[in-house]
Design a protein around this motif. Structure first.
Motif, PDB file in Angstrom:
ATOM      1  N   ARG A 163      12.689  17.930  95.449  1.00  0.00           N
ATOM      2  CA  ARG A 163      13.644  19.023  95.222  1.00  0.00           C
ATOM      3  C   ARG A 163      14.870  18.440  94.545  1.00  0.00           C
ATOM      4  O   ARG A 163      15.277  17.306  94.843  1.00  0.00           O
ATOM      5  CB  ARG A 163      14.024  19.678  96.554  1.00  0.00           C
ATOM      6  N   ASP A 164      15.444  19.198  93.617  1.00  0.00           N
ATOM      7  CA  ASP A 164      16.637  18.761  92.874  1.00  0.00           C
ATOM      8  C   ASP A 164      16.408  17.405  92.217  1.00  0.00           C
ATOM      9  O   ASP A 164      17.208  16.476  92.345  1.00  0.00           O
ATOM     10  CB  ASP A 164      17.854  18.712  93.806  1.00  0.00           C
ATOM     11  N   ASP A 169      15.228  11.204  85.999  1.00  0.00           N
ATOM     12  CA  ASP A 169      14.136  10.645  86.805  1.00  0.00           C
ATOM     13  C   ASP A 169      12.870  11.489  86.760  1.00  0.00           C
ATOM     14  O   ASP A 169      11.868  11.151  87.402  1.00  0.00           O
ATOM     15  CB  ASP A 169      14.574  10.525  88.276  1.00  0.00           C
ATOM     16  N   ALA A 170      12.898  12.585  86.036  1.00  0.00           N
ATOM     17  CA  ALA A 170      11.840  13.594  86.157  1.00  0.00           C
ATOM     18  C   ALA A 170      10.459  13.062  85.775  1.00  0.00           C
ATOM     19  O   ALA A 170       9.463  13.378  86.432  1.00  0.00           O
ATOM     20  CB  ALA A 170      12.192  14.808  85.307  1.00  0.00           C
ATOM     21  N   LEU A 171      10.357  12.270  84.726  1.00  0.00           N
ATOM     22  CA  LEU A 171       9.045  11.814  84.278  1.00  0.00           C
ATOM     23  C   LEU A 171       8.371  10.914  85.307  1.00  0.00           C
ATOM     24  O   LEU A 171       7.139  10.811  85.337  1.00  0.00           O
ATOM     25  CB  LEU A 171       9.157  11.097  82.928  1.00  0.00           C
ATOM     26  N   ALA A 244      13.498  18.171  81.443  1.00  0.00           N
ATOM     27  CA  ALA A 244      14.386  19.273  81.822  1.00  0.00           C
ATOM     28  C   ALA A 244      13.625  20.380  82.542  1.00  0.00           C
ATOM     29  O   ALA A 244      14.168  21.030  83.445  1.00  0.00           O
ATOM     30  CB  ALA A 244      15.095  19.828  80.590  1.00  0.00           C
ATOM     31  N   ILE A 245      12.373  20.596  82.154  1.00  0.00           N
ATOM     32  CA  ILE A 245      11.551  21.604  82.837  1.00  0.00           C
ATOM     33  C   ILE A 245      11.367  21.215  84.299  1.00  0.00           C
ATOM     34  O   ILE A 245      11.544  22.034  85.211  1.00  0.00           O
ATOM     35  CB  ILE A 245      10.180  21.748  82.142  1.00  0.00           C
ATOM     36  N   VAL A 246      10.970  19.967  84.538  1.00  0.00           N
ATOM     37  CA  VAL A 246      10.739  19.502  85.907  1.00  0.00           C
ATOM     38  C   VAL A 246      12.021  19.594  86.719  1.00  0.00           C
ATOM     39  O   VAL A 246      12.022  20.069  87.864  1.00  0.00           O
ATOM     40  CB  VAL A 246      10.186  18.068  85.907  1.00  0.00           C
ATOM     41  N   ALA A 247      13.129  19.154  86.140  1.00  0.00           N
ATOM     42  CA  ALA A 247      14.406  19.206  86.854  1.00  0.00           C
ATOM     43  C   ALA A 247      14.801  20.647  87.170  1.00  0.00           C
ATOM     44  O   ALA A 247      15.236  20.957  88.292  1.00  0.00           O
ATOM     45  CB  ALA A 247      15.486  18.518  86.025  1.00  0.00           C
ATOM     46  N   TYR A 248      14.644  21.537  86.196  1.00  0.00           N
ATOM     47  CA  TYR A 248      15.040  22.933  86.393  1.00  0.00           C
ATOM     48  C   TYR A 248      14.190  23.599  87.462  1.00  0.00           C
ATOM     49  O   TYR A 248      14.708  24.264  88.363  1.00  0.00           O
ATOM     50  CB  TYR A 248      14.921  23.681  85.070  1.00  0.00           C
ATOM     51  N   MET A 253      12.919  25.308  93.652  1.00  0.00           N
ATOM     52  CA  MET A 253      11.746  25.253  94.541  1.00  0.00           C
ATOM     53  C   MET A 253      11.313  23.801  94.678  1.00  0.00           C
ATOM     54  O   MET A 253      11.395  23.031  93.719  1.00  0.00           O
ATOM     55  CB  MET A 253      10.609  26.112  93.991  1.00  0.00           C
ATOM     56  N   THR A 254      10.865  23.438  95.846  1.00  0.00           N
ATOM     57  CA  THR A 254      10.351  22.089  96.050  1.00  0.00           C
ATOM     58  C   THR A 254       9.014  21.954  95.342  1.00  0.00           C
ATOM     59  O   THR A 254       8.091  22.732  95.584  1.00  0.00           O
ATOM     60  CB  THR A 254      10.181  21.787  97.546  1.00  0.00           C
TER      61      THR A 254
END
Length: 293
Positions: A163-164, A169-171, A244-248, A253-254
C-alpha cells in the motif's frame, strides 16, 4: 523467465511451467510448498508471486534439466490464478482518448467527458480466460445491437504487494508482464459492468519476468482482426507510465501478490463479431490467437 500455467492429461491441472527454447518444462515439483490445482485455493501461486526471488534459482535448475513438453500437446491456461482483483487503467493513450469522442458519439449519441481522464477501475476476476479459450459474446448484448470492442494491452502482474508504494520503488513490486485483452461493451453502463462478462479478460500466453522484459516503456503492441491491423502502438506513448500506475493504484487499495493491472487501451479499438480471429503480440512477451464466438 517465462512462467506458464497449463493442464496436461497425465500430469494434472494448473501445473507450473517454464517456457524454454525447445518447449515447456514442468517445474511444479520444484516448488517448496504444496501444489493445489484448485484455482479457488491456489495460495501457492500467490506465494510464488510474492517470494519468486527466493525460489527462482531452483526453478531455473529444474527448467535446465527438462524434459521439455511440446506446448501444442498441453492446454495453456491464463498465466495467473484467482487474483484478488483486476485493476484497469482508463484513458492512458492520448490518441485513444481522441478516438473515443467519435466512438461515444456513434454508440451513445453523446460524449461523456468524465470518461476521458486517466483513472483506474476494477474488473471482475471471473472475466479472466486463457490464451486457448474463445471470447464469448453475450447473446443479450449482441441481440441488443450494442458494439463489443477489443482493447489489446500490456498487463502488469504484481509480485510483492503493498500500500502507498512510492513511484521510485514501484518496479520492484512487479513480478512480470503478460498480454491482455480488455473486451468492452460500448454502452452508458458503468465500466466495471461493461468489461466484466466471462471471457472478457483473456491473458497469456505466459508471464515474462520483469528482468527479462526490461523497460516496460519500450514495448510494441500490435493487434490484428482477421489479418487486418487494428492496433499498433509503442508503450513509450503511455500517458501514465508503469511505475506511476502501480504507485497510483496502491495509493487507494492494497495491491496483493498476483493482482493484475491492465495499463490502458491503445488507439485503434474497434468492434468484434462472432467468427472473428484476433491476433495480438507484444515484443519480448509473446503472442496470442483468440477466436470470437
Amino acid at each position: 523467465m517465462k512462467l506458464a500455467l497449463f493442464d496436461d492429461a497425465r500430469l494434472g491441472a494448473n501445473r507450473l511451467g517454464v517456457l524454454v527454447e525447445d518447449g515447456l518444462v514442468d517445474v511444479t515439483a520444484s516448488l517448496p510448498w504444496p501444489h493445489d490445482p484448485d484455482p479457488l485455493t491456489a495460495g501457492w501461486w500467490r506465494r510464488l508471486c510474492r517470494d519468486f526471488a527466493d525460489v527462482r534459482e531452483e526453478l531455473e535448475r529444474a527448467a535446465d534439466k527438462g524434459p521439455a513438453l511440446d506446448p501444442a500437446e498441453v492446454r495453456l491456461r491464463a498465466p495467473v490464478l484467482n487474483p484478488s482483483k483486476i485493476v484497469a487503467c482508463a484513458s492512458n493513450y492520448a490518441d485513444h482518448v481522441a478516438e473515443m469522442h467519435g466512438v461515444q458519439e456513434r454508440t451513445l449519441g453523446k460524449v461523456e467527458h468524465w470518461m476521458m481522464n486517466f483513472d483506474v477501475f476494477l474488473k471482475a476476476p471471473s472475466s479472466i480466460s486463457g490464451p486457448q479459450d474463445d471470447i464469448v459474446l453475450p447473446d443479450a448484448v449482441v441481440n441488443a445491437g450494442q458494439e463489443i470492442h477489443h482493447e489489446s494491452e500490456l498487463v502488469i502482474v504484481i509480485g510483492t504487494g503493498g500500500r502507498d508504494i512510492p513511484e521510485a520503488d514501484a518496479l520492484a513490486h512487479v513480478l512480470g508482464y503478460t498480454i491482455g485483452l480488455d473486451i468492452t461493451v460500448r454502452s452508458a453502463a458503468d465500466r466495471s459492468r461493461r468489461k466484466s462478462y466471462d471471457t472478457f479478460s483473456p491473458l497469456g500466453p505466459c508471464v515474462v519476468t520483469a528482468d527479462e522484459v526490461g523497460d516496460p516503456s519500450d514495448l510494441r503492441i500490435r493487434l490484428t482482426v482477421n489479418g487486418e491491423e487494428r492496433q499498433h502502438v509503442h508503450t513509450a506513448t503511455l500517458i501514465t507510465k508503469v511505475p506511476a500506475i502501480v504507485a497510483y493504484a496502491s495509493s487507494m487499495m492494497t495491491l496483493l501478490p498476483g493482482d493484475v493491472i491492465f495499463t490502458g487501451a491503445p488507439p485503434g479499438v474497434g468492434p468484434i463479431e462472432r467468427g472473428d480471429r484476433l491476433d495480438t503480440h507484444i515484443t519480448r512477451i509473446g503472442a496470442m490467437r483468440l477466436n470470437v464466438r
